[in-house]
Every structure is written in structure tokens, then in C-alpha cells.
Enzyme design. Sequence first.
Site, PDB file in Angstrom:
ATOM      1  N   THR A   1      -0.664   6.119   2.421  1.00 43.73           N
ATOM      2  CA  THR A   1      -1.928   5.445   2.727  1.00 43.73           C
ATOM      3  C   THR A   1      -1.728   4.648   4.004  1.00 43.73           C
ATOM      4  O   THR A   1      -0.700   3.995   4.178  1.00 43.73           O
ATOM      5  CB  THR A   1      -2.337   4.507   1.579  1.00 43.73           C
ATOM      6  OG1 THR A   1      -2.558   5.275   0.395  1.00 43.73           O
ATOM      7  CG2 THR A   1      -3.609   3.747   1.923  1.00 43.73           C
TER       8      THR A   1
ATOM      9  N   ARG B   1      -6.618   5.651  -6.199  1.00 46.72           N
ATOM     10  CA  ARG B   1      -6.275   7.052  -6.454  1.00 46.72           C
ATOM     11  C   ARG B   1      -6.426   7.383  -7.937  1.00 46.72           C
ATOM     12  O   ARG B   1      -6.995   8.422  -8.304  1.00 46.72           O
ATOM     13  CB  ARG B   1      -4.855   7.327  -5.979  1.00 46.72           C
ATOM     14  CG  ARG B   1      -4.666   7.091  -4.491  1.00 46.72           C
ATOM     15  CD  ARG B   1      -3.191   7.037  -4.101  1.00 46.72           C
ATOM     16  NE  ARG B   1      -2.535   8.326  -4.329  1.00 46.72           N
ATOM     17  CZ  ARG B   1      -1.222   8.487  -4.262  1.00 46.72           C
ATOM     18  NH1 ARG B   1      -0.431   7.453  -4.021  1.00 46.72           N
ATOM     19  NH2 ARG B   1      -0.704   9.684  -4.463  1.00 46.72           N
TER      20      ARG B   1
ATOM     21  N   ILE C   1       0.874  -1.164   0.000  1.00 43.95           N
ATOM     22  CA  ILE C   1       0.000   0.000   0.000  1.00 43.95           C
ATOM     23  C   ILE C   1       0.918   1.223   0.000  1.00 43.95           C
ATOM     24  O   ILE C   1       2.043   1.167   0.497  1.00 43.95           O
ATOM     25  CB  ILE C   1      -0.987   0.024   1.188  1.00 43.95           C
ATOM     26  CG1 ILE C   1      -0.261  -0.105   2.533  1.00 43.95           C
ATOM     27  CG2 ILE C   1      -2.012  -1.079   1.051  1.00 43.95           C
ATOM     28  CD1 ILE C   1      -1.211  -0.048   3.720  1.00 43.95           C
ATOM     29  N   ASP C   2       0.441   2.303  -0.580  1.00 47.83           N
ATOM     30  CA  ASP C   2       1.270   3.481  -0.780  1.00 47.83           C
ATOM     31  C   ASP C   2       1.805   4.027   0.546  1.00 47.83           C
ATOM     32  O   ASP C   2       1.180   3.867   1.603  1.00 47.83           O
ATOM     33  CB  ASP C   2       0.480   4.578  -1.485  1.00 47.83           C
ATOM     34  CG  ASP C   2      -0.018   4.148  -2.849  1.00 47.83           C
ATOM     35  OD1 ASP C   2       0.623   3.290  -3.460  1.00 47.83           O
ATOM     36  OD2 ASP C   2      -1.058   4.685  -3.283  1.00 47.83           O
ATOM     37  N   LYS C   3       2.927   4.722   0.467  1.00 45.36           N
ATOM     38  CA  LYS C   3       3.564   5.286   1.653  1.00 45.36           C
ATOM     39  C   LYS C   3       2.591   6.110   2.480  1.00 45.36           C
ATOM     40  O   LYS C   3       2.508   5.954   3.707  1.00 45.36           O
ATOM     41  CB  LYS C   3       4.759   6.159   1.239  1.00 45.36           C
ATOM     42  CG  LYS C   3       5.514   6.755   2.418  1.00 45.36           C
ATOM     43  CD  LYS C   3       6.509   7.814   1.991  1.00 45.36           C
ATOM     44  CE  LYS C   3       5.823   9.132   1.710  1.00 45.36           C
ATOM     45  NZ  LYS C   3       6.778  10.240   1.484  1.00 45.36           N
TER      46      LYS C   3
END
Length: 247
Positions: free
Chosen positions: A60, A160, A56-58
Site C-alpha cells: 500500500t 482490504r 500501512i501494508d508493504k
Amino acid sequence: MKAIPPYTVLYADEDIVVLNKKSGLLIAADRYDETAPRLDIEAESEFGKLFAVHRIDKDTSGLLVVAKNIDAKAHLSRQFFEKTTQRCYQTLVWGIPKADEGHIEGNIGRDLRDRLRMAVYPPGSEEGKWAATNYRVTERLGYVSLLTCQLETGRTHQIRAHMSHIGHPVFNDARYGGERILKGRPTGSYRQFVQEAFDTCPRQALHAETLGFVHPTTGKELFFTAPLPDDMQGLINKWRTYCANNT
């Protein structure tokens, strides 16, 4: 004094670790961001060698499962590849979707003009890989909406990119245009309110809330839930107060 790790351990055994990570934590090394704390450094000091299964994104927050051995990684990776895991996200987006529920389908691949972004291409396109996101509007808050998003696939920046593609960027998502005022009358008081909302949640308002999968050794079905972190809950409460005072 021992530093507080940027995650909470929800479950751990000899095969897997389930974490609720805070925003700002990278899953692994990223050549575009060499200064942020990394899970493969932070957590391995506690658990030893770990193997990433998904990301998962930094910026998020939310749930993540990592493997402690190659066999567990292979078993879990197969579940993600075959789309048998259960993953839901909470997100606050700009605008009010017309329908209570929706399905977004479109290939996701690197934006040819900006390598730090992902772009959405038509299904069947030679660009990118097929991706599908289902969403449900759970609350309308004036000029923003709280959504529950369920992933059918797990592409980079999927929610996103998909939400931006349909005209509802994630709130305060600088990569996809959500860090600007996109809805509402641009009065001085409203601009001040939105800036305060940005300050309350100074990152994209996206949280990996639920995660379900089959344990790679026992075969038991596991399901985890991570409540909204303080910054997102504060952001939502701020918009609720705004709506209550401006309707």
C-alpha cells in the site's frame, strides 16, 4: 550514484517525520518477508533512530508519520488509540456497491485457516478486535469502483479485509482474491484488458491519501495529502478509457 529512497519526505522536524511511501516498502521487520526494503533501515540512515506509530501494508502506498523520540511516539500513539487522527484512503475495488455510501463494522483478527490473512468476525465476537470503515463511491467505472475510505479504527489489513467481506475485494489484491477477474464477461479481449490493468498496477490498488493529527510538541493541527501514485492513476485512467469505449 546514490539510490533514490522509496519514500518522499513531506515534513520533518526534531520530533516527527511525515513520509509518502512507495509500494513495496515494509515499515519494520517482517518474518514473512525478509527481502523487501524496510523503512527502519532506509529512513534511519537519513534521520537516525525512528519509532513507528502506525503502519500501512508493504504494497500500500501513501502517508505515514513516524516519531523521532519516545515522547513524540507516546503522544501520537495516544491520538491513534483515541481515534482522533484523520485518515482517508483511495482504493479501486471490484464491482459496484449498491449504495453511494456505506459503513462496514466487524471485528478483524487473524484468519484461523491462513495466518497471512485477516478475517472479519461479527461485532462483539471473542475473535479479533472491533473495526469500522466508512466508504464513499467517488466513481463507477464499469466493473470496478473508485472509493474513498475513512478509517474509524486502524486494524491490520482493515480496508482490504472489510471490502473483501462485503464482496468488493480491492483490485489486484492477491491476498484477498482481487487478483482474479471477478466481474465482467470473460471474453478474450476483456481478459487481455484486465491483465493489462493488473500489469499497470501490479499490487493492491490502495493508497493512504490523507493524514491529519496534532503535533506532539506544538499542539498545532497538521494535515497532509499525497496524490495518487502513477501506477494507481494509470490504472484508473485505463478503466476510464475502457468505459468510454464500451458503453
